[in-house]
Design a protein around this motif. Structure first.
Motif, short mmCIF file in Angstrom:
data_model
loop_
_atom_site.label_atom_id
_atom_site.label_comp_id
_atom_site.label_asym_id
_atom_site.label_seq_id
_atom_site.Cartn_x
_atom_site.Cartn_y
_atom_site.Cartn_z
N PHE A 1 20.04 -3.63 -44.36
CA PHE A 1 20.49 -2.75 -43.27
C PHE A 1 19.34 -1.89 -42.75
CE2 PHE A 1 22.26 1.41 -42.00
CZ PHE A 1 23.01 0.99 -40.90
N PHE B 1 18.80 -8.93 -40.30
CA PHE B 1 19.64 -8.46 -41.39
C PHE B 1 19.76 -9.48 -42.52
CE2 PHE B 1 23.89 -7.96 -43.35
CZ PHE B 1 23.71 -6.71 -43.92
N HIS C 1 16.80 -4.06 -40.89
CA HIS C 1 17.41 -4.42 -39.61
C HIS C 1 17.28 -3.28 -38.61
CE1 HIS C 1 20.50 -6.27 -36.97
NE2 HIS C 1 20.87 -5.02 -36.77
#
Length: 448
Positions: free
Chosen positions: A378, A105, A381
């Motif tokens: 995000f 992230f 990730h």
């Protein structure tokens, strides 16, 4: 979300976990840079050429600007990929291990922030908006997967209908920015705009009679039907030239033809490997679905507005609320959570700027860079930790742009941080060089 609070850590090297195709961190970054740059040239070259055709940009743009913009956008995307790998390795070396957030992230956020600075300012907000949509859809998929929320039947259609209601009310009141007004004029026609605005729009168009004398209307026996439809009554408050029945039918046929042609083109590009496949793609049922969606959207919006004028003997921009809501249900023909979410976030953006103009909301400097960085972080990730929750089309895009390297992450090693990390690729195990690791393929993995 609770997933961001796990204190667990793993001590595998960045070769064992991330760039499993090479033990060299420097080579891994360069490999990603080159493969992403190569694919970016293809992607942006195609996209920008399509924009040239639609926007009818001149030869001067083709000679002096096109190649520069393609190179700049390609450099932005390839830098994003390269720095993601670089920061992934840097954080591993700094901490000596991988934590939940520092594994993918934070490196992705840092890489995205730097990369977007290389892109043209005019494209930054568009990229931020796009990635915010992908991130929101990804978060929704994660919540559904965890059983935290349950999808509502036709949820995308409900969302699209509510958004459509507000949008078309604003459209009828001419309270949208020029780009949005142009989009809705294309979708539903300009005749529901306020009378003063409509006069300006029509003055910039060719002769109305010429516009309506489309080749379709000239063929027999359609000409007789068209003549009858044109002579059908229209309400005195209706601003379209011919009868209401013709106005509604014309909107349906025009949009149906556009939707059918667009979907045909997409199918031809993806399956035209043989004459038979090309022919099959022309009559694929999805072509009809997109055409029906766009055609019904225009027809229902026009029809409800005309009907309300007949019933109430009064016209109002508020008619756009009901007309837009009912038109939104045309999405039953072509359900798309992506389109619904895009429309919703675009509306939220518009309302936010209206709040800024009214002095009710603050203006956030560099909001596009912040939104893009966090959203991309995000999504990246999720692509690493739980790719099964990513939109399939975006997962395919990531595989294409990285030369399938994103699929070589050893997600079996990530299961301590994310138990479902290997759900999509349960049997994958990298072909490690034994000189650089002691890891061996678990016997429970089925090579078949």
């Amino acid at each position: 979300m609770a997933i961001f609070s796990k204190p667990a850590r793993i001590t595998y090297t960045c070769y064992e976990l991330g760039h499993t195709w090479t033990p060299s961190c420097k080579k891994a970054s360069i490999d990603v840079l080159l493969v992403v740059f190569k694919e970016s040239l293809k992607i942006y070259g195609t996209l920008y050429m399509i924009a040239v055709l639609f926007q009818r940009k001149g030869k001067e743009y083709l000679k002096s600007k096109l190649w520069k913009e393609v190179l700049q956008s390609s450099l932005f995307l390839s830098t994003n990929g390269m720095l993601f790998i670089t920061f992934f390795c840097v954080w591993r070396k700094l901490l000596g291990c991988h934590f939940y957030l520092t594994t993918f992230f934070i490196p992705a956020v840092m890489a995205s922030f730097v990369a977007l600075l290389l892109e043209r300012r005019s494209r930054r907000s568009m990229l931020a908006f796009y990635m915010a949509n992908v991130a929101l859809e990804t978060a929704f998929r994660m919540l559904v997967f965890r059983g935290i929320i349950t999808p509502v039947k036709h949820g995308a259609v409900w969302l699209f209908s509510f958004v459509s209601a507000i949008y078309l009310c604003l459209f009828r009141n001419n309270s949208l920015p020029a780009a949005s007004v142009s989009a809705f004029k294309f979708l539903v026609g300009p005749d529901e705009l306020p009378s003063t605005t409509l006069v300006e729009v029509r003055s910039s168009l060719p002769n109305q009679g010429q516009v309506e004398e489309h080749w379709l209307w000239k063929t027999q026996p359609i000409r007789k039907i068209v003549t009858w439809l044109k002579r059908c009554p229209k309400h005195d408050l209706c601003q379209h030239f011919n009868g209401c029945a013709f106005y509604i039918t014309q909107g349906f046929l025009r949009n149906f033809s556009i939707g059918y042609a667009v979907q045909c083109g997409i199918k031809l590009l993806s399956s035209a490997r043989s004459p038979r496949a090309a022919l099959t793609s022309l009559v694929h049922k999805q072509n009809f679905y997109l055409g029906a969606f766009l055609g019904c959207y225009s027809a229902v919006f026009r029809g409800v507005n005309c009907l309300l004028r007949w019933l109430r003997n009064h016209d109002s921009s508020l008619h756009g609320l009901l007309a837009g809501f009912l038109a939104g249900w045309s999405m039953l023909w072509y359900k798309s959570s992506t389109v619904a979410l895009y429309a919703a976030t675009k509306l939220a953006e518009r309302l936010y700027f209206k709040g800024i103009e009214a002095g009710m909301l603050p203006y956030i400097k560099c909001a596009d860079i912040i939104i893009y960085s966090i959203s991309t972080g995000f999504v990246f990730h999720t692509a690493m930790m739980e790719p099964h929750n990513l939109r399939p089309a975006y997962w395919s895009f990531l595989n294409r742009v990285t030369g399938s390297r994103i699929g070589t992450v050893n997600r079996r090693l990530l299961e301590k941080l994310s138990p479902s990390a290997a759900k999509m690729l349960p049997n994958f195990w990298p072909d490690y060089d034994p000189r650089f690791t002691n890891l061996v393929r678990p016997s429970i993995i089925d090579d078949s």
